[in-house]
Scaffold this motif. Structure first.
Motif, PDB file in Angstrom:
ATOM      1  N   LYS A 188       0.846  -1.197   0.000  1.00 36.19           N
ATOM      2  CA  LYS A 188       0.000   0.000   0.000  1.00 36.19           C
ATOM      3  C   LYS A 188       0.877   1.241   0.000  1.00 36.19           C
ATOM      4  CE  LYS A 188      -3.897  -1.995   2.396  1.00 36.19           C
ATOM      5  NZ  LYS A 188      -3.875  -2.610   3.706  1.00 36.19           N
ATOM      6  N   ASN A 189       0.641   2.091  -0.971  1.00 35.58           N
ATOM      7  CA  ASN A 189       1.281   3.411  -1.057  1.00 35.58           C
ATOM      8  C   ASN A 189       2.789   3.351  -0.792  1.00 35.58           C
ATOM      9  OD1 ASN A 189       1.265   6.174  -1.476  1.00 35.58           O
ATOM     10  ND2 ASN A 189       1.016   6.618   0.724  1.00 35.58           N
ATOM     11  N   LEU A 190       3.450   2.391  -1.421  1.00 36.32           N
ATOM     12  CA  LEU A 190       4.879   2.169  -1.163  1.00 36.32           C
ATOM     13  C   LEU A 190       5.724   3.209  -1.911  1.00 36.32           C
ATOM     14  CD1 LEU A 190       6.353  -0.047   0.515  1.00 36.32           C
ATOM     15  CD2 LEU A 190       6.982  -1.073  -1.669  1.00 36.32           C
ATOM     16  N   LYS A 191       6.630   3.835  -1.164  1.00 37.13           N
ATOM     17  CA  LYS A 191       7.486   4.874  -1.767  1.00 37.13           C
ATOM     18  C   LYS A 191       8.957   4.592  -1.480  1.00 37.13           C
ATOM     19  CE  LYS A 191       4.096   8.543  -1.703  1.00 37.13           C
ATOM     20  NZ  LYS A 191       3.682   9.830  -1.152  1.00 37.13           N
ATOM     21  N   LYS A 192       9.750   4.849  -2.485  1.00 34.78           N
ATOM     22  CA  LYS A 192      11.203   4.687  -2.300  1.00 34.78           C
ATOM     23  C   LYS A 192      11.910   5.693  -3.192  1.00 34.78           C
ATOM     24  CE  LYS A 192      15.160   2.733  -1.175  1.00 34.78           C
ATOM     25  NZ  LYS A 192      15.646   2.706   0.218  1.00 34.78           N
ATOM     26  N   SER A 193      12.815   6.454  -2.597  1.00 35.26           N
ATOM     27  CA  SER A 193      13.595   7.376  -3.432  1.00 35.26           C
ATOM     28  C   SER A 193      15.082   7.173  -3.138  1.00 35.26           C
ATOM     29  CB  SER A 193      13.179   8.812  -3.159  1.00 35.26           C
ATOM     30  OG  SER A 193      13.366   9.115  -1.801  1.00 35.26           O
ATOM     31  N   TYR A 194      15.883   7.545  -4.115  1.00 36.27           N
ATOM     32  CA  TYR A 194      17.337   7.434  -3.970  1.00 36.27           C
ATOM     33  C   TYR A 194      17.961   8.816  -4.108  1.00 36.27           C
ATOM     34  CZ  TYR A 194      16.609   2.425  -4.656  1.00 36.27           C
ATOM     35  OH  TYR A 194      16.180   1.132  -4.523  1.00 36.27           O
ATOM     36  N   ASP A 195      19.220   8.860  -3.777  1.00 35.66           N
ATOM     37  CA  ASP A 195      20.003  10.095  -3.940  1.00 35.66           C
ATOM     38  C   ASP A 195      19.321  11.271  -3.210  1.00 35.66           C
ATOM     39  OD1 ASP A 195      22.161  11.476  -4.736  1.00 35.66           O
ATOM     40  OD2 ASP A 195      21.586  11.705  -6.839  1.00 35.66           O
ATOM     41  N   HIS A 196      19.035  11.063  -1.937  1.00 36.14           N
ATOM     42  CA  HIS A 196      18.412  12.070  -1.066  1.00 36.14           C
ATOM     43  C   HIS A 196      17.105  12.609  -1.653  1.00 36.14           C
ATOM     44  CE1 HIS A 196      22.038  11.916   1.310  1.00 36.14           C
ATOM     45  NE2 HIS A 196      22.733  12.092   0.202  1.00 36.14           N
ATOM     46  N   GLY A 197      16.317  11.749  -2.158  1.00 39.43           N
ATOM     47  CA  GLY A 197      14.984  12.124  -2.631  1.00 39.43           C
ATOM     48  C   GLY A 197      14.937  12.640  -4.058  1.00 39.43           C
ATOM     49  N   LYS A 198      16.112  12.753  -4.701  1.00 39.72           N
ATOM     50  CA  LYS A 198      16.120  13.305  -6.066  1.00 39.72           C
ATOM     51  C   LYS A 198      15.514  12.324  -7.060  1.00 39.72           C
ATOM     52  CE  LYS A 198      20.165  16.142  -5.325  1.00 39.72           C
ATOM     53  NZ  LYS A 198      21.610  15.963  -5.344  1.00 39.72           N
ATOM     54  N   ILE A 199      15.803  11.029  -6.848  1.00 40.23           N
ATOM     55  CA  ILE A 199      15.270  10.035  -7.783  1.00 40.23           C
ATOM     56  C   ILE A 199      14.147   9.277  -7.076  1.00 40.23           C
ATOM     57  CG2 ILE A 199      15.816   7.999  -9.188  1.00 40.23           C
ATOM     58  CD1 ILE A 199      18.821   9.055  -8.977  1.00 40.23           C
ATOM     59  N   LYS A 200      12.941   9.435  -7.589  1.00 37.89           N
ATOM     60  CA  LYS A 200      11.802   8.741  -6.985  1.00 37.89           C
ATOM     61  C   LYS A 200      11.573   7.440  -7.746  1.00 37.89           C
ATOM     62  CE  LYS A 200       9.193  12.388  -4.723  1.00 37.89           C
ATOM     63  NZ  LYS A 200      10.239  13.408  -4.592  1.00 37.89           N
ATOM     64  N   ALA A 201      12.054   6.344  -7.176  1.00 35.40           N
ATOM     65  CA  ALA A 201      11.955   5.049  -7.862  1.00 35.40           C
ATOM     66  C   ALA A 201      10.538   4.490  -7.739  1.00 35.40           C
ATOM     67  CB  ALA A 201      12.962   4.079  -7.279  1.00 35.40           C
ATOM     68  N   LEU A 202       9.968   4.541  -6.545  1.00 38.10           N
ATOM     69  CA  LEU A 202       8.587   4.102  -6.332  1.00 38.10           C
ATOM     70  C   LEU A 202       7.819   5.291  -5.770  1.00 38.10           C
ATOM     71  CD1 LEU A 202       9.082   0.567  -4.715  1.00 38.10           C
ATOM     72  CD2 LEU A 202       8.769   1.127  -7.129  1.00 38.10           C
ATOM     73  N   ASN A 203       6.663   5.523  -6.381  1.00 29.36           N
ATOM     74  CA  ASN A 203       5.968   6.753  -6.047  1.00 29.36           C
ATOM     75  C   ASN A 203       4.531   6.470  -5.604  1.00 29.36           C
ATOM     76  OD1 ASN A 203       5.862   9.461  -5.723  1.00 29.36           O
ATOM     77  ND2 ASN A 203       5.692   9.976  -7.901  1.00 29.36           N
ATOM     78  N   GLY A 204       4.400   5.522  -4.701  1.00 29.78           N
ATOM     79  CA  GLY A 204       3.072   5.182  -4.209  1.00 29.78           C
ATOM     80  C   GLY A 204       2.484   3.978  -4.922  1.00 29.78           C
ATOM     81  N   ILE A 205       3.060   2.819  -4.669  1.00 28.05           N
ATOM     82  CA  ILE A 205       2.594   1.585  -5.321  1.00 28.05           C
ATOM     83  C   ILE A 205       1.508   0.934  -4.454  1.00 28.05           C
ATOM     84  CG2 ILE A 205       3.293  -0.805  -5.890  1.00 28.05           C
ATOM     85  CD1 ILE A 205       4.669   0.772  -7.907  1.00 28.05           C
ATOM     86  N   ASP A 206       0.438   0.530  -5.084  1.00 20.96           N
ATOM     87  CA  ASP A 206      -0.596  -0.270  -4.422  1.00 20.96           C
ATOM     88  C   ASP A 206      -0.724  -1.556  -5.221  1.00 20.96           C
ATOM     89  OD1 ASP A 206      -1.782   1.495  -2.298  1.00 20.96           O
ATOM     90  OD2 ASP A 206      -1.958   2.822  -4.048  1.00 20.96           O
ATOM     91  N   LEU A 207      -0.514  -2.687  -4.544  1.00 19.05           N
ATOM     92  CA  LEU A 207      -0.542  -3.953  -5.281  1.00 19.05           C
ATOM     93  C   LEU A 207      -0.798  -5.111  -4.326  1.00 19.05           C
ATOM     94  CD1 LEU A 207       0.190  -5.571  -7.954  1.00 19.05           C
ATOM     95  CD2 LEU A 207       2.527  -5.592  -7.132  1.00 19.05           C
ATOM     96  N   ASN A 208      -1.700  -6.004  -4.735  1.00 13.57           N
ATOM     97  CA  ASN A 208      -1.910  -7.249  -3.994  1.00 13.57           C
ATOM     98  C   ASN A 208      -1.675  -8.403  -4.946  1.00 13.57           C
ATOM     99  OD1 ASN A 208      -2.627  -6.016  -1.585  1.00 13.57           O
ATOM    100  ND2 ASN A 208      -4.794  -5.897  -2.162  1.00 13.57           N
ATOM    101  N   ILE A 209      -0.960  -9.425  -4.470  1.00 12.97           N
ATOM    102  CA  ILE A 209      -0.759 -10.626  -5.284  1.00 12.97           C
ATOM    103  C   ILE A 209      -1.212 -11.816  -4.459  1.00 12.97           C
ATOM    104  CG2 ILE A 209       0.980 -12.093  -6.422  1.00 12.97           C
ATOM    105  CD1 ILE A 209       2.551  -9.501  -7.052  1.00 12.97           C
TER     106      ILE A 209
END
Lengths: 221, 373
Positions: free
Chosen positions: A10-31
């Protein structure tokens, strides 16, 4: 396949390089447990980051991710989780060159409480299922690309994980060999009822899955 | 394959680098072992000079410089015996002769046969020489090996044939490399009739060495001087303890140099295996298992260096002692202590050198490690 979710995000976020690169920007997923899902998306879309989050190779900055009943954000050491629940298949097989095929398959078993005999039996059983029983004493350098990837699949399965995470498993193979590998993965998924999450950028590969997910700019498209 | 076998196998992935690292550490270990063997030999030899039964005091001519060149009137031998606290005395003559086949001056001592005990010669295989006999000699065990002669064989000294009647062993490398013959005979052969090179003095059990030494010097001021076996031993011991200190200093240096070598080797190894370490983390290996593996590999490396170094050290000592005539009489002492020290140091170098690379490997972020090209 049943209706129980093995992966909840739910709403998964991940950024790199002190927030400059937003790799995940709010993922919602169920498997669901036993599902075969393909994740597609262009380079840099965040699909591999998502896979790494599911496999607990990396930690998210925000949001919620629960895999096989484990909260991956709140849990500290996730090596046991990776050992028991996850089997990784990488684009590059990542085998250890000085070890034999059999020894490579046994590598994940060191964290379990197996005897040498059990380790041998389990690894041989899997190598047989991927058709490499006659090559168990060879070094990976003597194998073809497809054979190496089959060893990597056997390695991923050795601890009987509930989820196989495959990151472009056919990316470095020719199409014919790639098809063989995909066939093996699909058969294993069916036979063992293991959940299979596969990242790919080739649509014909993605078509094999029961469900296709597209990731774009760190979000499910 | 067990985890342990994996640790044993891994250091040999890059054979050249591993071999070089092993040789580097092994040289340090070899130095420690070699010095240990030699100082051990010298120490054992020194201890025998303090053996019971032997003379405690040696009387020398004042300012004679060397033991060999002393010229003391032989009457002093009986006179000193009368001094308070003295139990027995023995006048001796010393000489060095060229012997065919021996490339160093062969030391010969002349002494009355019944006084041999004062020179610590108590065990003789075969028979002793007879006083006044001009063709009998006993030789030390080392001398017998050097000359390659045994009891009944003949040796040519001063152009005369001498029959070896017995072989002795005192444990002192200097004595065991030489020979003893009748005092009169050696006095005749060296034209020193009526004089001796030095006098051995055995004191009474209740007497005090220092007091007796002083009494002798006081009785013959400016003529005689004394030295005690203890003083000699302590002089040698001071020298040996200096070598001991040097051995420790070399050990420390070996630890530092070896440690840096191991750090370098293991860091390179971890660096090259970054992606592989990522895989190990991905398949569920705990950080401490990775730490244990790398640390274990470093210890395997240094323990092999310990074995190689010990062998190199032993060979070096044997070769050195066999090619140099001046040291050929030193018997290396193989004590467990030396090898415990060598392996202890090897182990320590492994721990010190392996810890940082192992820690770094265990802390690698799996995603970054897997991306590593």
């Amino acid at each position: 396949m049943n209706n129980e979710n093995i992966i909840e995000i739910k709403n998964l976020k991940k950024s790199y390089d002190h927030g400059k690169i937003k790799a995940l920007n709010g993922i919602d997923l169920n498997i669901r447990k036993g599902e075969f899902v393909s994740i597609m998306g262009p380079s840099g879309s965040g699909k591999s980051t998502l896979l790494n989050m599911i496999g607990a190779l990396d930690k998210a900055d925000e949001g919620y991710i629960k895999v096989a009943g484990i909260d991956l954000i709140k849990t500290g050491d996730l090596s046991e989780f990776r050992s028991k629940e996850i089997g990784f298949v990488f684009q590059l097989h990542n085998l250890i060159p000085n070890l034999t095929v059999l020894e490579n398959v046994q590598i994940p078993m060191y964290e379990g409480s197996y005897s040498n005999k059990e380790m041998d039996e389990r690894a041989k059983e899997l190598l047989k299922s991927v058709g490499l029983l006659e090559k168990i004493d060879q070094k990976p350098t003597k194998l073809s690309g497809g054979e190496r990837q089959r060893v990597a699949i056997a390695r991923a399965l050795v601890n009987k994980p509930s989820i196989i995470l495959a990151d472009e498993p056919t990316g470095s193979l020719d199409s014919k060999t790639g098809d063989v590998i995909l066939g093996i993965l699909r058969d294993l998924h069916k036979k063992e009822n293991v959940t299979l999450v596969m990242v790919t950028h080739e649509s014909y590969v993605a078509e094999m899955a029961e469900r296709k997910i597209k990731v774009r700019d760190g979000k499910i498209a | 394959m067990s985890y342990f076998s994996l640790i044993l196998k891994n250091p040999f992935r890059n054979k050249t680098r591993t071999s070089l690292a092993i040789i580097g550490i092994a040289i340090g270990i070899a130095t420690i072992v070699a010095l240990g063997l030699i100082t051990g030999g010298l120490k054992a030899s020194t201890e025998t000079t303090l053996k019971e039964g032997g003379a405690e005091i040696t009387v020398l001519q004042n300012n004679s410089g060397q033991f060999m060149n002393g010229r003391i009137d032989k009457d002093r031998v009986s006179e000193i015996k009368e001094i308070d606290g003295v139990k027995d005395t023995a006048g001796i003559v010393r000489a060095q002769v060229e012997v065919p086949g021996v490339d160093f001056p062969f030391p010969i001592t002349g002494i009355e046969v019944e006084k041999l005990i004062l020179a610590n010669v108590d065990q003789v295989n075969g028979t002793r020489f007879s006083n006044g006999s001009d063709n009998e000699i006993i030789i030390g065990k080392t001398a017998s090996q050097t000359l390659n002669k045994g009891i009944g064989d003949t040796v040519v000294l001063f152009g005369k044939d001498f029959k070896i009647t017995g072989i002795f062993e005192t444990g002192s490398f200097i004595q065991d490399a030489g020979a003893y013959m009748s005092l009169d005979t050696l006095q005749n052969l060296t034209s020193r009739e009526g004089e001796v090179s030095m006098i051995y003095v055995k004191i009474n059990e209740d007497a005090n060495i220092t007091q007796v030494s002083q009494s002798i010097e006081d009785a013959y001021p400016n003529e005689l001087t004394t030295t005690t076996a203890m003083a000699q031993a302590s002089r040698i011991n001071t020298g040996l303890s200096a070598i001991d200190t040097a051995t420790w200093a070399i050990s420390l240096l070996a630890i530092i140099i070896g440690g840096i070598g191991v750090i370098n080797t293991m860091i390179m190894s971890v660096y090259e295996r970054t992606r592989e370490i990522g895989v190990l983390k991905a398949v569920g290996w705990k950080g401490r298992r990775i730490l244990g593996m790398i640390l274990g590999e470093a210890i395997v490396l240094t323990l092999i260096a310990g074995i190689v170094g010990s062998i190199m050290g032993i060979i070096a000592v044997e070769v050195l002692l066999s090619i140099s005539p001046t040291t050929s009489f030193i018997e290396p002492v193989f004590s467990l202590d030396i090898f415990i020290r060598a392996f202890g140091i090897a182990f320590l170098v492994g721990i010190i050198g392996g810890l940082y690379p192992a820690y770094r490997a265990s802390k690698l972020a799996p995603t970054e490690a897997l991306r590593y090209e």
